[in-house]
Design a protein around this motif. Structure first.
Motif: not given
Length: 354
Positions: A150-152, A228-239
């Protein structure tokens, strides 16, 4: 998330006036000691290992739902007898055989053997001081913590963790991650409903993207921030990612009260640095109060797992539970110095005595 310890408490060591000794033969399941070859791929190999041992077993519970009945296992770091050592605990003999093979595959030239004599857990004497902490996550598990993909990390976080563990010869420190694999659809529903109408990653992501109405008397709409929009993309990647439901414990034992407190607090503090600034998610360290110290030691000895709803993807867990490499450049690590099949000089030692 439910509190595991007492988050309002300080890190305080106490004498519990009890002895806790566990012989290796008394350890439930199988305890495996790993002596890693120091030239390996570190966290990346850890992620491959977790992928290989992600075996989920379910049974049907009701018409529309199933129950996860997978075994739980553990990865452990010990500072014991003046050295940092690496262990895995397998719930069954079959799992132990599988883990031995898969650890050796993931970490070339490392040795894995069953601990069949000696200590099954670092001993606690009646005069010892004990300090302990349990790690939780600050937000819902759909928000990922910082991890290597992620952020690494600028460097392996085990450099600081293993440094903080080290103390006097008489001090013992354990970092224990007990984990159970989750079904692959864990991010689709949080389990609150029998028929799958609970919160999903999509719901959380959408809530981050939604505009908000603020103000009572003169309401106005505020657009979702870029963060928040960037966080939304990261959360979606959990699927769809493989994940483990995890318990993380830190226990420090020492005849010196200050050392027990300092080592526990120091190691816990290093784990709170696994903070993802985009999702505002990280570990929260909860000190264990004096009245619970004995039960936490017993839980650690038995490799107990309870559902604290701390679900970590393979990449997240690999950052918290892996075998490091020589990048960490820390003394007193239980390394293997030779490749498999190499001739060992007669005057060499098996472990690095930096």
């Amino acid at each position: 998330m439910g509190l595991l310890g007492d988050s309002s408490a300080d890190f305080q060591a106490a004498q519990i006036n009890e002895q806790h000794f566990q012989d290796a033969s008394e350890t439930p399941g199988t305890l495996l000691r790993i002596t890693p070859y120091k030239q390996n791929e570190g966290i990346q190999s850890g992620a491959r290992l977790l992928q290989a041992i992600h075996d989920v077993t379910t049974e049907r519970k009701r018409l529309f739902s199933t129950k996860n009945v997978s075994d739980h296992h553990s990865f452990e770091l010990w500072f014991d007898e003046g050295r940092v050592k690496f262990f895995m605990h397998a719930a069954t003999d079959d799992a132990a055989d599988k883990y031995t093979t898969r650890v050796e595959n993931a970490y070339d030239n490392s040795d894995v053997h069953e601990v069949d004599d000696g200590d099954g857990f670092p001993p606690v004497g009646a005069d010892d001081y004990v300090a302990a902490a349990e790690l939780d996550i600050e937000r819902h598990h759909f928000y990922p913590i910082r991890h290597h993909d992620g952020e690494g990390f600028e460097h392996d976080p085990y450099s600081e963790i293993t440094s903080e563990m080290q103390s006097t010869e008489e001090t013992r420190v354990v970092v224990q991650a007990v984990f159970r694999p989750e079904p692959k659809d864990w991010a689709e529903d949080d389990g609150s409903s029998m028929i799958g109408s609970g919160v999903s990653v999509d719901d959380v992501a959408q809530s981050l993207r939604d505009d908000e109405v603020e103000g009572w008397f003169d309401p106005y709409t505020t657009e979702a921030s870029k963060k928040d929009k960037d966080a939304a993309k990261i959360v979606e990647q959990q699927r769809g990612k493989y994940a483990f439901n995890t318990n993380l414990r830190i226990i420090a034992i020492s005849p010196d009260e200050y050392e027990a407190e300092s080592r526990c607090e120091g190691v816990a503090g290093m784990f709170t640095r696994y903070y993802n600034s985009k999702t505002e998610q990280g570990f929260e360290a909860n000190p264990v109060g004096e009245g619970r110290l004995s039960s936490v030691i017993e839980s650690a000895q038995q490799r107990e797992w309870t559902d604290h709803e701390m679900i970590l993807t393979i990449d997240e867990l690999a950052g918290a539970a892996h075998i490091p490499n020589d990048e960490i450049n820390v003394a007193n690590i239980d390394w293997k110095n030779t490749q498999r099949g190499s001739r060992v000089p007669a005057d060499s030692l098996q472990s690095d005595k930096d």
